[in-house]
Design an enzyme around this catalytic site. Structure first.
Site: not given
Lengths: 173, 419
Positions: A137-139, B294, B298
């Site tokens: 998902c976000h590494g 989003y 991130r």
């Protein structure tokens, strides 16, 4: 200062007590409306799962569902254990010894919630820069002890409460 | 508010109006003086009202066939698609309707940013609008969970886990939101309940939004205060109603294009796989309208920091009327702001693109640059430009053009005498 309208009157007393009783009453009504959203008795009843581990070969892992979340049960090889224990604690964002993440004398068994501590995705096993898990998902990268090494996750993957019922059975929860 | 006292012609009308002045309200709405220079960017209020009503009507119908249970939801959506008469049409209108709703709201918001519609005396309209936008995002997110596909489930997991970043009480809050120890049947149940509630809250806020608008009246492309009614205004009906209707028809053609020719192009194919708590899809993306936020989430390598910046990106808009120091509303007369406005548009579009790409390499770098610029725009550029910018001359009325760089007060006086 001693103007008559500044004096505490019986009316002030009535206001204060009315507001107080009203606030308590409101709280008593609102709390059930809030608490009904917490896990109910049926959810809490699912709190333990027993798993047969006799079929798991060294180096392999299985995933079981506990409280709606995946739990990884990995039987680690001696090399993997050695690698996890060779890491210096100062290299870890969330310092924890591998020994603290397994049961005494059961070094090969890593039992851990398969939930990334960033935003709750299920990490993929045997992936990532540290040969442990990688969250797509976000590494976030985890090592063979499930400890966070790189990426946005703040903590190591959680170890749930579990015990060995006998040498072939683990009870989670 | 009302410029003249309305008296119904018929006796029964007068009898009713004295008891409940609905006819006076209708009269106010039809005669409402509107700046005569409103361009097509001003038609999105009407379009948005249409979008809200479309979502409510199709949603009520879908709820007659949908089952909010983790074991049955996915199948009931397929049942709607295959068995229910016109179910496919109603569901495609509802799912694409959400995208069209956001498309319209983004145009509406950027119109306000360009023409300075958020500035005094319209701050409250702007803030109510942002509250509507927040509720729209909540409704859209919960609605996307209802089909109980893979994206539904994992989207819900990621978004609810945002709250676990809150220190101390974070985990209790997520458990409370879930009603379980993960996203599960209780979560689906309550999301359905709230998804049904929120549109009606939005409807209430829309009433307040329009009420607040009718106090100072519409802003307009030149962004000046105008006398109402005057030769600078036209009655709302028929002038604005017909223009709004024409714009709505064009909008509906695009809407229908998606519904009939590309109903799934804005969705994600993974959502046609039933939710599986054991497997996370390789690449989780939210719906397109949430992608810029989003990307901001991130771009921060820290969990709590990412969550704070993501929410901050929205909440900073609430104080925008006080961050913008320029007294001139419309960007038409603000040569410097005008350029920064378009840079912001490009920045948000770029962030949206980065949100759809994997968070690595050049995408991550650009997402970080975009995030920094987004906040820079509101916190630094807007206040500073307001002080330093030399604005172009602003006309005194819509009817009178700017003459030779300075306002001609004799013209303005003459204009006033005519009223």
């Amino acid at each position: 200062m001693d103007k008559p309208e500044k004096k505490t009157t019986r009316r002030d007393f009535l206001f204060t007590t009315s507001y107080t009783v009203g606030a308590v009453g409101l709280g008593a009504v609102v709390w059930p409306l809030i608490d009904q959203m917490n896990p109910d008795k049926a959810q809490k009843a699912l709190a333990t799962t027993e798993v047969d581990i006799s079929q798991i070969e060294p180096g392999k892992s299985i995933t079981v569902l506990w409280r709606g979340k995946p739990v990884f049960l990995k039987r680690r090889t001696q090399e993997e254990i050695a690698e996890a224990r060779s890491v210096s604690l100062s290299d870890l964002p969330h310092p924890e010894k591998d020994e603290e993440r397994v049961k005494d004398g059961k070094d090969e068994w890593l039992v851990m919630l398969g939930v990334c501590t960033h935003l709750g995705c299920v990490p993929l096993s045997n992936k990532g820069d540290y040969k442990g898990w990688f969250c797509p998902c976000h590494g976030s990268h985890y090592d063979v002890s499930g400890r966070i090494r790189k990426g946005p996750a703040p903590k190591n993957m959680e170890i749930p409460k579990y015990e060995f019922v006998d040498s072939n059975t683990i009870k989670i929860g | 508010m009302s410029e003249h006292e309305y008296v119904p012609k018929s006796k029964i009308g007068k009898w009713f109006n004295d008891r409940l002045p609905l006819l006076s309200l209708a009269s106010h709405l039809t005669d409402y003086p509107t700046p005569k220079n409103l361009n097509y960017w001003w038609t999105f209020g009407g379009i948005l009202t249409f979008c809200l009503l479309t979502q409510i009507i199709t949603g009520v119908v879908l709820a007659m066939h949908y089952v909010a249970h983790a074991d049955l939801a996915f199948a009931s959506v397929e049942h709607i698609m295959r068995d229910v008469n016109y179910g496919w049409l109603i569901r495609y209108i509802h799912s694409n309707g959400a995208s069209m709703f956001f498309l319209a709201v983004y145009i509406h918001i950027f119109r306000a940013l360009f023409y300075g519609s958020y500035k005094s005396p319209r701050e409250v309209i702007w803030i109510i609008g942002l509250a509507i936008y927040l509720l729209m995002m909540a409704a859209a997110f919960m609605g996307y969970v209802l089909p109980w596909g893979q994206m539904s489930f994992w989207g819900a997991t990621v978004i609810t886990n945002l709250f676990s970043a809150i220190p101390l009480v974070g985990d209790s809050i997520t458990t409370w939101l879930w009603g379980a120890y993960s996203v599960d049947n209780p979560t689906l149940n309550r999301f359905f309940s709230l998804h049904y509630l929120i549109p009606f809250l939005i409807l209430g806020l829309v009433v307040l939004h329009i009420w607040a608008l009718h106090i100072p009246g519409n802003n307009n492309p030149v962004g000046i205060d105008i006398k109402k009614p005057s030769k600078d205004t036209v009655p709302f009906h028929p002038y604005i109603t017909i223009k709004d209707t024409f714009a709505l028809l064009l909008f509906m053609i695009i809407f229908a294009g998606f519904v009939f020719f590309a109903p799934n192009v804005l969705g994600h194919s993974d959502n046609y796989i039933q939710a599986n708590p054991m497997v996370t899809p390789a690449h989780i993306v939210p719906e397109w309208y949430l992608l810029p936020f989003y990307a901001i989430l991130r771009s921060v390598p820290d969990k709590l920091g990412g969550v704070i910046l993501m929410f901050g990106a929205i909440f900073i808009l609430f104080v925008l009327p006080w961050l913008d120091t320029s007294k001139v509303r419309s960007a038409v007369f603000r040569p410097i702001y005008r350029q920064f406005f378009w840079i912001l548009v490009v920045d948000v579009l770029m962030l949206g693109y980065m949100g759809a790409m994997p968070a690595e390499g050049i995408y991550l770098v650009l997402a970080r640059v975009g995030t920094i610029y987004y906040f820079l725009h509101f916190i630094v550029i807007l206040p500073v430009v307001g002080y330093l910018e030399k604005t172009e001359p602003v006309p005194l009325s819509i009817s009178e053009p700017v003459l030779g760089g300075t306002a001609d007060y004799s013209m303005a006086k003459k204009d006033n005498e005519k009223i």
